[in-house]
Design an enzyme around this catalytic site. Structure first.
Site, short mmCIF file in Angstrom:
data_model
loop_
_atom_site.label_atom_id
_atom_site.label_comp_id
_atom_site.label_asym_id
_atom_site.label_seq_id
_atom_site.Cartn_x
_atom_site.Cartn_y
_atom_site.Cartn_z
N ASP A 192 112.54 -27.45 8.27
CA ASP A 192 111.29 -27.28 7.55
C ASP A 192 111.50 -27.76 6.11
O ASP A 192 112.63 -27.90 5.63
CB ASP A 192 110.86 -25.81 7.57
CG ASP A 192 109.36 -25.64 7.39
OD1 ASP A 192 108.71 -26.59 6.90
OD2 ASP A 192 108.83 -24.58 7.72
N ALA A 193 110.41 -28.01 5.42
CA ALA A 193 110.49 -28.63 4.10
C ALA A 193 111.24 -27.73 3.12
O ALA A 193 110.76 -26.64 2.79
CB ALA A 193 109.10 -28.95 3.58
#
Length: 740
Positions: free
Chosen positions: A268-269
């Protein structure tokens, strides 16, 4: 003939000026091409791929390889680049139809693919230009206050898995050689709140029992893998102390070894940076990249505003012996395999998906699909004296009030294409057709927080009217990624707005409440008040909101009879909820509930009534086999409509803890008025398995099992006007199904 086809393919490649390298040779197998490409890469070139999940990978000019962007959001339309806006995921779940979610996924993928062809020709490789979708979200909705409930398919792991599989099929297409787009299920795993309240998600540790992990949080992801998803995204959380993206048990032992996943894992970012900054699990980038690579994370998705990416230290980690070059090359292979299957290294003429053009974006077919699917998402929660459906021409003066009555952002929710005014309708715009004169007031000034309330405006708007429509809700101001709710109360003065509308309109004027929200809100007052004659849960229908509501409220056209069912348990008050940070499933979801909800999972009314009869099923089976059955469903009314058939089981004498009830099959079926149909169902052998006490795997034990078939759960305090049939079946012998 086969030899001639191979020569033709090679001719195509040469005509397009592709380099004379084996990985461009379309006559070779995918594996041979991938192996050749990966063998040619230098360590810096691999870093330029694995560290660049955001903003486009590095080009490799010497191999004529262009950049590629991995970050594309396809949850219910092309989020970053715009396109047809379909209903929010939680609403699509309420449709209880895998056909609905498949159709939305395929339409989304077609628009994403068409735009990618244009972007590629223009040399654009920025955010949202690629073909690899970060969708679907299949985390379990375990807490009503979680900000990301709207992105999920609700609280049941079996249901979420079935929806995930249909979504993956829709996104990836059915071509024998090429992917339409590639799917990616997220967020792996035990990621279900908090976002912001009472603590931040960026450093949160989810303490999860093995039983809850295996029986609640993992099953939908396994179904997603079985459906062929090319990508899994690891989450922000630590799971029992170990960050998801550095969690070997999750990413290798379970995902790859137990389930056979052969795709790529992307973070995920910012999740990998957070291992250092927020989790304090490790304190430098070299050790962190080594932990993530060795755990099985193929690509780092960095935050856009950050310049330092952990995976850029990969070369140093290799030189220090903390990871091997061989390991890195192995993790590169599924990344390139995905790009090859998307058609990047084949002549365009070979790939029919590359022939799609921008005419598919907001096409009449897709706009019609947006309306039809939105109509199928609505859940009718209350309908006193069959007030709905109503008609046009019977009301002279009506009032349409509330913060969601004419605000396109409130009706759209998060992770949606930006509403195109040309194709977007609101309740005010379309429901005004119900009256000759319309009086409107939003009531809440500025936002759905409704701290600034225009009471006078609401009171004036409902004076002397024949119908009051109140549109309340949450929207991005109240619930979304990174924003949880502290409670399930209606925000600010919204409850007072509803009460003012009821108390200041004529005593015999019906009041219709329409809700725009994902997570449940406390509407016990409205549910019990006889002046509120109908309540419709609309979720976030997006661009087709006004059209879809008008059709359903007036029963206008096909699919206009509400058949949506709640994909989650709707509590009465916040007091019924355990603390957000408590990851035990006790007291959560219909499977483990210990309170009477306002509305149960699977609840939803119709304009007609259905009766179930003649239930037949296997009375005795060997452990591991399926139970096959069928039931007659009769539409008693004068209105043809869809019904959602729900099949549940329970364990009568299991030697280990089990859910109180478990959904095992569901079907949405159209039934003509005054007619019946025979509906077949199946309870898969896996659905009867339980996780063993010694954590060695799944076992089907002998004994008695309950079976329940109807349009709702059995034994509910709040019921629909239908019946539930029940029976018992016996399993003989014992079967170990393994560890998965």
């Amino acid at each position: 003939m086969a030899h001639a086809n191979i020569l033709l393919l090679v001719f195509f490649a040469s005509c397009y000026g592709f380099p004379n390298l084996p990985f461009y040779n379309v006559s070779l197998t995918w594996g041979e091409r991938v192996d050749d490409l990966v063998s040619r890469l230098t360590i810096p070139e691999m870093v330029g791929q694995m560290a660049k999940g955001t903003g486009g990978t590095d080009a490799i000019p010497r191999l004529d390889i262009k950049p590629y962007e991995w970050w594309t959001e396809c949850l219910r339309g092309d989020v970053q680049q715009g396109g047809t806006g379909f209903a929010e995921s939680i609403g699509l779940a309420a449709a209880f139809s895998t056909d609905v979610i498949y159709d939305v996924a395929r339409a989304t993928a077609i628009e994403v693919r068409a735009k990618n062809t244009v972007f590629s020709k223009q040399g654009k490789y920025g955010l949202g230009t690629g073909l690899s979708c970060f969708s679907p979200v299949i985390n379990i909705m375990r807490d009503s206050r979680w900000g990301r409930n709207e992105e999920t398919y609700g609280e049941d792991p079996y249901f979420s898995g079935q929806y995930a599989a249909a979504f993956v099929d829709g996104l990836q297409g059915d071509h024998p050689r090429y992917l339409l787009t590639s799917a990616g299920c997220k967020h792996f795993d035990a990621y279900a709140g908090p976002e912001s309240d009472p603590v931040s998600r960026l450093g949160f540790n989810a303490e999860v029992s093995t039983r809850d992990l295996r029986t609640t949080f993992l099953p939908a992801f396994r179904t997603c893998v079985q459906a062929g998803s090319y990508n899994i995204m690891c989450s922000y959380y630590r799971i029992n102390g170990v960050p998801s993206c550095a969690n070997k048990e999750l990413l290798t032992d379970i995902l790859r070894n137990e389930w056979g996943f052969s795709g790529y894992v992307i973070s995920d970012a910012g999740a990998i940076e957070n291992i250092i900054k927020y989790h304090h699990y490790l304190n430098n980038s070299v050790d962190t990249v080594a932990a993530c690579i060795n755990a099985g994370c193929n690509i780092e998705l960095g935050l856009q505003e950050k310049s330092e990416i952990v995976y850029e230290s990969m070369g140093q980690a290799i030189s220090e012996g903390k990871i091997t070059e061989t390991r890195v090359r192995e993790l590169m292979k599924p990344v390139w395999y995905t790009r090859m299957k998307l058609g990047e290294f084949d002549p365009p003429e070979m790939n029919p998906y590359k022939q799609l053009n921008l005419s598919v974006v907001q096409s009449p077919e897709h706009r019609q699909l947006a309306t039809q699917t939105a109509m199928k998402t609505f859940v009718l929660l209350k309908n006193l004296n069959n007030f709905l459906p109503t008609k046009t021409g019977i009301f002279n003066k009506i009032a349409i009030v509330g913060p969601a009555a004419n605000d396109t952002s409130v009706q759209t929710g998060n992770y949606s294409p930006h509403p195109d005014p040309l194709y977007t309708t609101t309740p005010l715009k379309n429901l005004s057709r119900l009256g000759n004169t319309v009086q409107y007031n939003a009531g809440c000034v500025g936002s759905t927080h409704c701290d600034n309330y225009n009471q006078t405006g609401i009171i004036d708007a409902v004076q002397g009217v024949d119908l009051v429509i109140v549109c309340l809700g949450l929207g991005n101001d109240i619930e979304r990624e990174a924003v949880d709710r502290p409670n399930i109360d209606l925000p600010g003065k919204q409850l007072q707005l509803l009460q003012d509308a009821v108390n200041n309109s004529p005593a015999n004027t019906p009041v219709l409440l329409i809700l725009f929200n994902a997570g449940p809100v406390d509407i016990t007052w409205a549910d019990s008040n006889p002046r509120v004659v109908a309540i419709v849960e609309a979720f976030y229908p997006s661009q087709a909101t006004g059209d879809a509501l008008f059709n359903v409220l007036t029963m206008n056209g096909p699919n206009s009879v509400p058949a949506g069912r709640l994909p989650y348990t709707w509590p009465m008050t916040t007091d019924q909820l355990p603390p957000m940070v408590n990851y035990s499933m006790e007291g959560r979801t219909y499977r483990y509930i210990n309170y009477d909800p306002l509305y149960p999972y699977g609840y939803g009314l119709s304009y007609t009534r259905f009766t179930y009869s003649n239930l037949q099923f296997s009375q005795s089976i060997l452990a591991g086999n399926d139970v096959e059955g069928s039931v007659d469903v009769y539409n008693n009314g004068q209105i043809s409509a869809d019904e959602v058939i729900q099949v549940y089981i329970n364990w009568q004498n299991s030697p280990v803890p089990t859910p109180k009830l478990q959904l095992v099959d569901f079907k949405r079926q159209y039934i003509i008025a005054q007619n019946k149909i025979r509906v077949a169902f199946r309870v898969k052998g896996e659905s009867m398995a339980v996780w063993m006490e010694d954590n060695s795997g799944w076992m089907v034990y002998p004994g008695q099992y309950g079976l329940f078939v109807g349009g709702q759960q059995p034994n509910q305090k709040k019921t629909v006007d239908s019946n539930v049939l029940s029976g018992m079946f016996t399993i003989t012998e014992t079967k170990f199904l393994g560890k998965y």
